[in-house]
Design a protein around this motif. Structure first.
Motif, PDB file in Angstrom:
ATOM      1  N   LEU A 107      26.982  -2.999   9.324  1.00  0.00           N
ATOM      2  CA  LEU A 107      26.758  -2.481  10.621  1.00  0.00           C
ATOM      3  C   LEU A 107      28.188  -2.674  11.383  1.00  0.00           C
ATOM      4  O   LEU A 107      28.486  -1.228  11.935  1.00  0.00           O
ATOM      5  CB  LEU A 107      25.866  -3.152  11.498  1.00  0.00           C
ATOM      6  CG  LEU A 107      24.320  -3.073  11.171  1.00  0.00           C
ATOM      7  CD1 LEU A 107      23.477  -3.822  11.924  1.00  0.00           C
ATOM      8  CD2 LEU A 107      23.781  -1.608  10.819  1.00  0.00           C
ATOM      9  N   ILE A 108      28.827  -3.469  11.295  1.00  0.00           N
ATOM     10  CA  ILE A 108      30.243  -3.466  12.086  1.00  0.00           C
ATOM     11  C   ILE A 108      31.172  -2.621  11.351  1.00  0.00           C
ATOM     12  O   ILE A 108      32.000  -1.917  12.010  1.00  0.00           O
ATOM     13  CB  ILE A 108      30.981  -4.708  12.208  1.00  0.00           C
ATOM     14  CG1 ILE A 108      29.879  -5.793  13.083  1.00  0.00           C
ATOM     15  CG2 ILE A 108      32.237  -4.940  12.613  1.00  0.00           C
ATOM     16  CD1 ILE A 108      30.413  -7.350  13.030  1.00  0.00           C
ATOM     17  N   GLY A 109      31.122  -2.584  10.090  1.00  0.00           N
ATOM     18  CA  GLY A 109      31.947  -1.595   9.322  1.00  0.00           C
ATOM     19  C   GLY A 109      31.642  -0.168   9.706  1.00  0.00           C
ATOM     20  O   GLY A 109      32.711   0.627   9.778  1.00  0.00           O
ATOM     21  N   ILE A 110      30.412   0.238   9.754  1.00  0.00           N
ATOM     22  CA  ILE A 110      30.059   1.467  10.037  1.00  0.00           C
ATOM     23  C   ILE A 110      30.508   1.875  11.517  1.00  0.00           C
ATOM     24  O   ILE A 110      31.414   3.215  11.709  1.00  0.00           O
ATOM     25  CB  ILE A 110      28.463   1.687  10.137  1.00  0.00           C
ATOM     26  CG1 ILE A 110      28.045   1.502   8.482  1.00  0.00           C
ATOM     27  CG2 ILE A 110      28.211   3.093  10.370  1.00  0.00           C
ATOM     28  CD1 ILE A 110      28.679   2.441   7.434  1.00  0.00           C
ATOM     29  N   VAL A 111      30.528   1.140  12.303  1.00  0.00           N
ATOM     30  CA  VAL A 111      30.973   1.306  13.823  1.00  0.00           C
ATOM     31  C   VAL A 111      32.530   1.605  13.853  1.00  0.00           C
ATOM     32  O   VAL A 111      33.285   2.330  14.266  1.00  0.00           O
ATOM     33  CB  VAL A 111      30.704   0.086  14.538  1.00  0.00           C
ATOM     34  CG1 VAL A 111      31.567   0.226  15.829  1.00  0.00           C
ATOM     35  CG2 VAL A 111      29.284  -0.018  15.100  1.00  0.00           C
ATOM     36  N   LEU A 112      33.208   0.660  12.838  1.00  0.00           N
ATOM     37  CA  LEU A 112      34.767   0.715  12.559  1.00  0.00           C
ATOM     38  C   LEU A 112      35.101   2.253  12.034  1.00  0.00           C
ATOM     39  O   LEU A 112      36.093   2.603  12.291  1.00  0.00           O
ATOM     40  CB  LEU A 112      35.215  -0.541  12.135  1.00  0.00           C
ATOM     41  CG  LEU A 112      35.238  -1.687  12.753  1.00  0.00           C
ATOM     42  CD1 LEU A 112      35.842  -2.873  11.741  1.00  0.00           C
ATOM     43  CD2 LEU A 112      35.962  -1.880  14.170  1.00  0.00           C
ATOM     44  N   ILE A 113      34.442   2.431  10.924  1.00  0.00           N
ATOM     45  CA  ILE A 113      34.628   3.774  10.563  1.00  0.00           C
ATOM     46  C   ILE A 113      34.528   4.990  11.399  1.00  0.00           C
ATOM     47  O   ILE A 113      35.247   5.847  11.538  1.00  0.00           O
ATOM     48  CB  ILE A 113      33.365   4.003   9.169  1.00  0.00           C
ATOM     49  CG1 ILE A 113      33.742   3.002   8.083  1.00  0.00           C
ATOM     50  CG2 ILE A 113      33.771   5.433   8.775  1.00  0.00           C
ATOM     51  CD1 ILE A 113      32.921   2.939   6.854  1.00  0.00           C
ATOM     52  N   ALA A 114      33.198   4.932  12.335  1.00  0.00           N
ATOM     53  CA  ALA A 114      33.059   5.978  13.356  1.00  0.00           C
ATOM     54  C   ALA A 114      34.356   6.002  14.344  1.00  0.00           C
ATOM     55  O   ALA A 114      34.354   7.120  14.858  1.00  0.00           O
ATOM     56  CB  ALA A 114      31.918   5.528  14.015  1.00  0.00           C
TER      57      ALA A 114
END
Length: 336
Positions: free
Chosen positions: A71-78
């Motif tokens: 989930l943190i990774g998806i936020v950072l990708i965003a």
């Protein structure tokens, strides 16, 4: 990690010190993955694997940790920051590592070696599937962290787990790690120097894609060379920290004790700074032109050191550990 992201990319040439920053390219992420395996090995019992309820608790917490990292990774990708965010790949690798947590050092290291020597061939075939050239394939690659492909990269996780099972605190183990890691690096990079494929050959043949040590190629020579480099680097750090130098490198130790916090902080600072200075977060060369390496690096080292001395465990590490305890109650090893 910071050097790989924030310094201008150059081709490494051992005779030209100006290019030596290129040593971070590819090797930093493989070191990151190997250390993740060490962490998994520690939380599942270290030298002696946990059993029964304790192991089930540890495995459940690893699964929760994988979900949070994803989930943190998806936020950072965003955020649009132009790096390949490693956390989704981390999450997949954590899940893939769970079935191996009951194994001892020898079995883990042999399995890691087997994966390292065989899966680059499979990876080269997978990478040539037409789906990756489609918009859907691009999205899937992003969500899986395919820049750090799990069929090959599980070797680094297993190697790290094996090191944790081998008792990293023993000087003899550290010396054997240094020797084995250096040998792997010499073999991998040496073979690449004398017979490695060119980038053109990598694109046109499966053998070319396999027989290379180019960073982020997942070629067999990169896996052996950079995997060996990671093991040797861990050994050198452990040996040096047996000396008074351990206090000199306190800022590095502090940042290393909170890698998730440091990683996330770097990318969030990048996004905010780039948006303010450039009006966009996705201009890699424009952001590097702002010379962000030293401000961000010194800021992270200083902040991590102050936090470690005053408050102990890193903020995101503390949050993830709390979520793991809440969602998977019970007794299990809890790394610091």
């Amino acid at each position: 990690m910071l050097a790989a992201h924030l310094l201008a990319g150059v081709l490494w040439n051992w005779t030209d010190p100006a290019t030596w920053t290129a040593i971070a390219d590819g090797r930093s992420s493989i070191l990151f993955a190997t250390l993740a395996g060490v962490s998994i090995g520690i939380v599942t019992g270290g030298v002696s694997p946990l059993t029964g309820t304790a192991m089930r608790t540890a495995r459940g917490r690893l699964a929760v940790r994988a979900g949070v990292l994803y989930l943190i990774g998806i936020v950072l990708i965003a955020t649009g920051v132009p790096v390949y965010v490693i956390l989704p790949a981390y999450a997949v690798l954590f899940l893939l590592g769970i079935p191996f947590t009951g194994l001892g050092a020898r079995a883990l290291l042999l399995t890691a070696a087997g994966v390292a020597l065989t899966m680059p061939f499979v990876q080269a075939w997978l990478d040539r599937m037409p789906v990756w050239a489609t918009p859907t394939g691009g999205d899937v690659a992003l969500l899986l962290g395919w820049h750090y492909p799990f069929p090959v990269w599980i070797a680094f996780i297993l190697a790290g787990m094996g090191l944790a099972r081998a008792d990293l605190g023993e000087t003899a183990v550290q010396l054997r790690m240094l020797a084995a890691g250096a040998a792997g690096a010499i073999v991998g990079y040496g073979l690449d120097a004398v017979s490695g494929a060119s980038e053109a050959a990598e694109r046109t043949s499966v053998w070319g894609a396999v027989w290379t040590a180019r960073p982020h190629s997942s070629g067999i020579l990169e896996v052996v060379g950079s995997g060996g480099f990671a093991i040797a680097a861990i050994a050198v750090c452990l040996l040096l920290c047996r000396t008074p130098l351990t206090w000199v490198v306190l800022p590095l130790r502090a940042a290393g004790a909170m890698p998730l916090t440091a990683y996330v902080a770097q990318l969030l600072v990048w996004a905010i700074w780039a948006a303010a200075a450039l009006g966009t977060t996705d201009d890699l060369f424009g952001f590097r032109a702002l010379a962000p390496f030293w401000p961000i690096t010194l800021g992270i080292l200083g902040g991590a050191t102050a936090w470690a001395l005053l408050l102990g465990r890193g903020p995101l590490e503390r949050l993830v550990a709390w979520l793991c305890r809440v969602l998977v109650p019970g007794q299990a090893a809890d790394p610091r």
